[in-house]
Design a protein around this motif. Structure first.
Motif, PDB file in Angstrom:
ATOM      1  N   GLN A 131       0.843  -1.196   0.000  1.00  0.00           N
ATOM      2  CA  GLN A 131       0.000   0.000   0.000  1.00  0.00           C
ATOM      3  C   GLN A 131       0.881   1.249   0.000  1.00  0.00           C
ATOM      4  OE1 GLN A 131      -2.668   0.365   3.343  1.00  0.00           O
ATOM      5  NE2 GLN A 131      -4.091   1.610   2.161  1.00  0.00           N
ATOM      6  N   MET A 132       0.511   2.227  -0.844  1.00  0.00           N
ATOM      7  CA  MET A 132       1.252   3.483  -0.892  1.00  0.00           C
ATOM      8  C   MET A 132       0.919   4.327   0.331  1.00  0.00           C
ATOM      9  SD  MET A 132       0.913   4.848  -4.831  1.00  0.00           S
ATOM     10  CE  MET A 132      -0.865   4.616  -4.967  1.00  0.00           C
ATOM     11  N   ASP A 133       1.948   4.971   0.888  1.00  0.00           N
ATOM     12  CA  ASP A 133       1.683   5.932   1.946  1.00  0.00           C
ATOM     13  C   ASP A 133       1.324   7.273   1.286  1.00  0.00           C
ATOM     14  OD1 ASP A 133       4.074   7.360   1.280  1.00  0.00           O
ATOM     15  OD2 ASP A 133       5.226   6.238   2.755  1.00  0.00           O
ATOM     16  N   GLU A 134       1.075   8.283   2.099  1.00  0.00           N
ATOM     17  CA  GLU A 134       0.634   9.575   1.580  1.00  0.00           C
ATOM     18  C   GLU A 134       1.639  10.195   0.602  1.00  0.00           C
ATOM     19  OE1 GLU A 134      -0.666  13.511   3.791  1.00  0.00           O
ATOM     20  OE2 GLU A 134      -1.564  11.731   4.722  1.00  0.00           O
ATOM     21  N   GLY A 135       2.915  10.146   0.955  1.00  0.00           N
ATOM     22  CA  GLY A 135       3.950  10.710   0.090  1.00  0.00           C
ATOM     23  C   GLY A 135       4.070   9.968  -1.229  1.00  0.00           C
ATOM     24  N   GLU A 136       3.944   8.656  -1.171  1.00  0.00           N
ATOM     25  CA  GLU A 136       4.023   7.846  -2.386  1.00  0.00           C
ATOM     26  C   GLU A 136       2.814   8.094  -3.284  1.00  0.00           C
ATOM     27  OE1 GLU A 136       6.550   4.061  -0.623  1.00  0.00           O
ATOM     28  OE2 GLU A 136       4.373   4.150  -0.321  1.00  0.00           O
ATOM     29  N   ALA A 137       1.648   8.219  -2.674  1.00  0.00           N
ATOM     30  CA  ALA A 137       0.441   8.522  -3.457  1.00  0.00           C
ATOM     31  C   ALA A 137       0.581   9.880  -4.136  1.00  0.00           C
ATOM     32  CB  ALA A 137      -0.795   8.479  -2.567  1.00  0.00           C
ATOM     33  N   ARG A 138       1.206  10.822  -3.445  1.00  0.00           N
ATOM     34  CA  ARG A 138       1.434  12.145  -4.021  1.00  0.00           C
ATOM     35  C   ARG A 138       2.410  12.039  -5.200  1.00  0.00           C
ATOM     36  NH1 ARG A 138       1.366  14.647   0.317  1.00  0.00           N
ATOM     37  NH2 ARG A 138       3.488  14.186   1.002  1.00  0.00           N
ATOM     38  N   ALA A 139       3.461  11.241  -5.051  1.00  0.00           N
ATOM     39  CA  ALA A 139       4.425  11.045  -6.147  1.00  0.00           C
ATOM     40  C   ALA A 139       3.744  10.411  -7.351  1.00  0.00           C
ATOM     41  CB  ALA A 139       5.599  10.183  -5.681  1.00  0.00           C
ATOM     42  N   PHE A 140       2.868   9.437  -7.105  1.00  0.00           N
ATOM     43  CA  PHE A 140       2.134   8.800  -8.194  1.00  0.00           C
ATOM     44  C   PHE A 140       1.271   9.833  -8.920  1.00  0.00           C
ATOM     45  CE2 PHE A 140      -1.427   6.664 -10.152  1.00  0.00           C
ATOM     46  CZ  PHE A 140      -0.842   5.581 -10.775  1.00  0.00           C
ATOM     47  N   SER A 141       0.553  10.633  -8.147  1.00  0.00           N
ATOM     48  CA  SER A 141      -0.317  11.661  -8.718  1.00  0.00           C
ATOM     49  C   SER A 141       0.480  12.688  -9.524  1.00  0.00           C
ATOM     50  CB  SER A 141      -1.100  12.348  -7.598  1.00  0.00           C
ATOM     51  OG  SER A 141      -1.928  13.357  -8.108  1.00  0.00           O
ATOM     52  N   GLU A 142       1.618  13.121  -8.979  1.00  0.00           N
ATOM     53  CA  GLU A 142       2.464  14.095  -9.675  1.00  0.00           C
ATOM     54  C   GLU A 142       3.010  13.508 -10.974  1.00  0.00           C
ATOM     55  OE1 GLU A 142       5.489  15.558  -7.017  1.00  0.00           O
ATOM     56  OE2 GLU A 142       3.992  16.160  -5.532  1.00  0.00           O
ATOM     57  N   ALA A 143       3.445  12.261 -10.929  1.00  0.00           N
ATOM     58  CA  ALA A 143       3.975  11.611 -12.131  1.00  0.00           C
ATOM     59  C   ALA A 143       2.880  11.479 -13.186  1.00  0.00           C
ATOM     60  CB  ALA A 143       4.560  10.243 -11.790  1.00  0.00           C
ATOM     61  N   ALA A 144       1.678  11.129 -12.752  1.00  0.00           N
ATOM     62  CA  ALA A 144       0.555  11.010 -13.692  1.00  0.00           C
ATOM     63  C   ALA A 144       0.266  12.352 -14.353  1.00  0.00           C
ATOM     64  CB  ALA A 144      -0.681  10.476 -12.978  1.00  0.00           C
ATOM     65  N   LYS A 145       0.322  13.424 -13.590  1.00  0.00           N
ATOM     66  CA  LYS A 145       0.085  14.754 -14.156  1.00  0.00           C
ATOM     67  C   LYS A 145       1.155  15.106 -15.187  1.00  0.00           C
ATOM     68  CE  LYS A 145      -2.355  16.631 -10.188  1.00  0.00           C
ATOM     69  NZ  LYS A 145      -2.263  17.491  -9.002  1.00  0.00           N
ATOM     70  N   VAL A 146       2.399  14.739 -14.914  1.00  0.00           N
ATOM     71  CA  VAL A 146       3.490  15.033 -15.849  1.00  0.00           C
ATOM     72  C   VAL A 146       3.271  14.291 -17.162  1.00  0.00           C
ATOM     73  CG1 VAL A 146       5.957  14.666 -16.305  1.00  0.00           C
ATOM     74  CG2 VAL A 146       5.223  15.618 -14.118  1.00  0.00           C
TER      75      VAL A 146
END
Length: 106
Positions: free
Chosen positions: A12-27
C-alpha cells in the motif's frame, strides 16, 4: 481505490508515495510529457506498484507506459544500475506480480 485494497504485505502506498504517483501522472498525461517526473516514482513502481496483483496493476502499467516515453524517465531507465521495469511487467504477465493467479489454460 486499489491502494486501499493493498492493506497487508507492504504494497500500500503511503501519503507521500500517493502524491508522487499523482504528480507523475500529471506530468505524463499533461499533453507534451516533457516535464520531470518526481524521482520517487521510479522506486515506487519497482518496489510496490508493479508487485500489485495483476487485476489491480493496470494504473501502474499505464503510468509506466507513458513514463518510458518521457525523456527524463527514459534517461533514468537507461542508466546503469537502474531497475529494469520489463522484468516486473513480465512477472505480472506470468502470474508473479503480487501473487496474482495465472488463469487456467494460460
Amino acid at each position: 481505490e486499489f491502494n486501499s485494497q493493498m492493506g497487508g504485505g507492504g504494497l500500500q502506498m503511503d501519503e507521500g508515495e500517493a502524491r508522487a504517483f499523482s504528480e507523475a501522472a500529471k506530468v505524463v498525461m499533461g499533453g507534451d510529457n516533457l516535464g520531470k517526473p518526481p524521482p520517487a516514482i521510479y522506486e515506487l513502481l519497482s518496489t510496490k506498484l508493479l508487485k500489485w496483483p495483476a487485476d489491480r496493476a493496470f494504473p501502474a502499467l499505464d503510468l509506466l507506459r507513458l513514463l518510458i516515453l518521457n525523456p527524463y524517465a527514459a534517461k533514468h531507465y537507461s542508466s546503469p544500475g537502474a531497475p529494469d521495469p520489463i522484468q516486473s511487467v513480465c512477472a505480472l504477465l506470468t502470474g508473479g506480480g503480487g501473487g496474482a493467479p495465472v488463469p487456467p489454460g494460460a
